[in-house]
Design an enzyme around this catalytic site. Structure first.
Site, PDB file in Angstrom:
ATOM      1  N   CYS A  10       0.846  -1.191   0.000  1.00  0.00           N
ATOM      2  CA  CYS A  10       0.000   0.000   0.000  1.00  0.00           C
ATOM      3  C   CYS A  10       0.885   1.245   0.000  1.00  0.00           C
ATOM      4  O   CYS A  10       1.806   1.350   0.828  1.00  0.00           O
ATOM      5  CB  CYS A  10      -0.902  -0.003   1.234  1.00  0.00           C
ATOM      6  SG  CYS A  10      -1.782   1.555   1.492  1.00  0.00           S
ATOM      7  N   GLU A  40       2.189  -4.835  10.030  1.00  0.00           N
ATOM      8  CA  GLU A  40       2.607  -3.538   9.495  1.00  0.00           C
ATOM      9  C   GLU A  40       3.633  -2.878  10.416  1.00  0.00           C
ATOM     10  O   GLU A  40       4.607  -2.280   9.950  1.00  0.00           O
ATOM     11  CB  GLU A  40       1.389  -2.619   9.327  1.00  0.00           C
ATOM     12  CG  GLU A  40       1.755  -1.261   8.740  1.00  0.00           C
ATOM     13  CD  GLU A  40       0.578  -0.301   8.732  1.00  0.00           C
ATOM     14  OE1 GLU A  40       0.818   0.917   8.866  1.00  0.00           O
ATOM     15  OE2 GLU A  40      -0.580  -0.762   8.595  1.00  0.00           O
ATOM     16  N   THR A  78      -1.142   2.553  10.048  1.00  0.00           N
ATOM     17  CA  THR A  78      -2.167   3.210   9.227  1.00  0.00           C
ATOM     18  C   THR A  78      -3.591   2.797   9.557  1.00  0.00           C
ATOM     19  O   THR A  78      -4.538   3.431   9.079  1.00  0.00           O
ATOM     20  CB  THR A  78      -1.920   2.934   7.727  1.00  0.00           C
ATOM     21  OG1 THR A  78      -2.050   1.530   7.475  1.00  0.00           O
ATOM     22  CG2 THR A  78      -0.544   3.406   7.291  1.00  0.00           C
ATOM     23  N   SER A 136      -8.007  -8.679  11.975  1.00  0.00           N
ATOM     24  CA  SER A 136      -8.028  -7.424  11.223  1.00  0.00           C
ATOM     25  C   SER A 136      -7.935  -6.247  12.184  1.00  0.00           C
ATOM     26  O   SER A 136      -8.837  -6.006  12.984  1.00  0.00           O
ATOM     27  CB  SER A 136      -9.325  -7.317  10.402  1.00  0.00           C
ATOM     28  OG  SER A 136      -9.496  -6.000   9.918  1.00  0.00           O
ATOM     29  N   SER A 137      -6.855  -5.488  12.095  1.00  0.00           N
ATOM     30  CA  SER A 137      -6.679  -4.350  13.001  1.00  0.00           C
ATOM     31  C   SER A 137      -7.756  -3.300  12.787  1.00  0.00           C
ATOM     32  O   SER A 137      -8.382  -2.829  13.736  1.00  0.00           O
ATOM     33  CB  SER A 137      -5.295  -3.717  12.791  1.00  0.00           C
ATOM     34  OG  SER A 137      -5.136  -2.576  13.611  1.00  0.00           O
TER      35      SER A 137
END
Length: 233
Positions: A10, A40, A78, A136-137
C-alpha cells in the site's frame, strides 16, 4: 528460478517506511504508534530497527525514553483508531515539544472514513455488527469505536455467526466492515438479518465521503505506454 517480483505494498504504508528510514538517517529516535505484534508495525520497525520504539498505549507515551528529547520523530500504524491516536500524539507532544510529525496524517483515509461512519451508526442503531476477522486491526478498531459510541456491538466473520437472540426487541441494526472484507460477505450478513426478520427488513445505505483516491499500479503491470495516436483517439 527466475521470478518477477511486484511490489504491491500500500502506498500509504510505503510512505511510513520512507519516513522511518529518513528520520533514522537524520539521527532521530522514531516512536511508532501501533500494535507491537501487527505485521505492518513489524515491517515499519524493520526499516529502522535500531532507532524505532513501538508506543502501544497512552501509558507508553508517558514513559518512553529517548536519547535526545529535541530529536524525536513520530509515525503511526495506518489502521489505528483515529481518536486514540490523537490522544497518544497529544501526550507525546506534551513531553517532546520539538516532536517531528509527518506532514500528513498516516492514518489510512479509508480507515478514518469507516470509523466516522461507525460513530454515526452507533448513534442511530440499537445493535451494530462489524463484519471482519479478529486478526483485522481496522476491523477491531471499528468494533471498539462502536462500543465507545455507546452501541451494543459484536463482530462476525460470516452470516452463520449471527445469533438470532441479538435481534430480540430490536428495530434497527447497523452493519459495517473492515476494509479488506469482500462485498459478498457483507451482503450475506445483510441477507441473513433480513431473513431473521421474515424478509420484512428495510435496508438503508448510509452515504459517506466519496473516496476518489487512486493508486498507480506497479510499473511492470501498467503495460507499454499508449502511442500518441491512441491517446488522441
Amino acid at each position: 528460478l527466475h521470478l518477477q517480483v511486484f511490489d504491491a505494498t500500500c502506498p500509504l504504508v510505503t510512505k511510513v517506511h520512507l519516513e522511518a528510514r529518513k528520520a533514522a538517517k537524520d539521527g532521530y529516535d522514531v516512536l511508532l504508534i501501533g500494535h507491537e505484534d501487527h505485521e505492518e508495525v513489524e515491517g515499519t520497525r524493520g526499516e529502522a530497527p535500531n532507532a524505532t520504539q513501538v508506543v502501544e498505549t497512552l501509558e507508553d507515551a508517558r514513559r518512553v525514553e529517548v536519547r535526545d528529547a529535541s530529536r524525536v520523530a513520530v509515525l503511526t500504524q495506518t489502521t489505528l483508531s483515529v481518536d486514540e491516536t490523537q490522544q497518544t500524539l497529544a501526550a507525546l507532544r506534551e513531553r517532546f515539544p520539538l516532536l517531528r510529525a509527518p506532514h500528513r496524517d498516516d492514518i489510512c483515509y479509508a480507515t478514518q472514513n469507516r470509523q466516522d461512519a461507525v460513530k454515526l451508526l452507533a448513534r442511530r442503531a440499537e445493535r451494530v455488527l462489524i463484519v471482519g476477522s479478529p486478526e483485522s486491526s481496522n476491523g477491531m478498531r471499528l468494533l471498539e469505536t462502536a462500543r465507545r459510541g455507546g452501541a451494543w456491538a459484536e463482530r462476525v466473520e460470516s452470516a452463520e455467526e449471527i445469533d438470532s437472540r441479538w435481534l430480540e426487541r430490536v428495530s434497527c441494526v447497523g452493519v459495517a466492515s473492515g476494509a479488506a472484507v469482500p462485498e459478498e460477505c457483507v451482503e450475506s450478513v445483510i441477507a441473513r438479518l433480513a431473513e431473521l426478520r421474515g424478509g420484512e427488513a428495510v435496508i438503508e445505505e448510509l452515504s459517506g465521503p466519496e473516496e476518489t483516491m487512486e493508486f498507480a499500479l506497479p510499473s511492470l503491470l501498467r503495460g507499454p505506454p499508449a502511442r500518441s495516436d491512441e491517446r488522441s483517439a
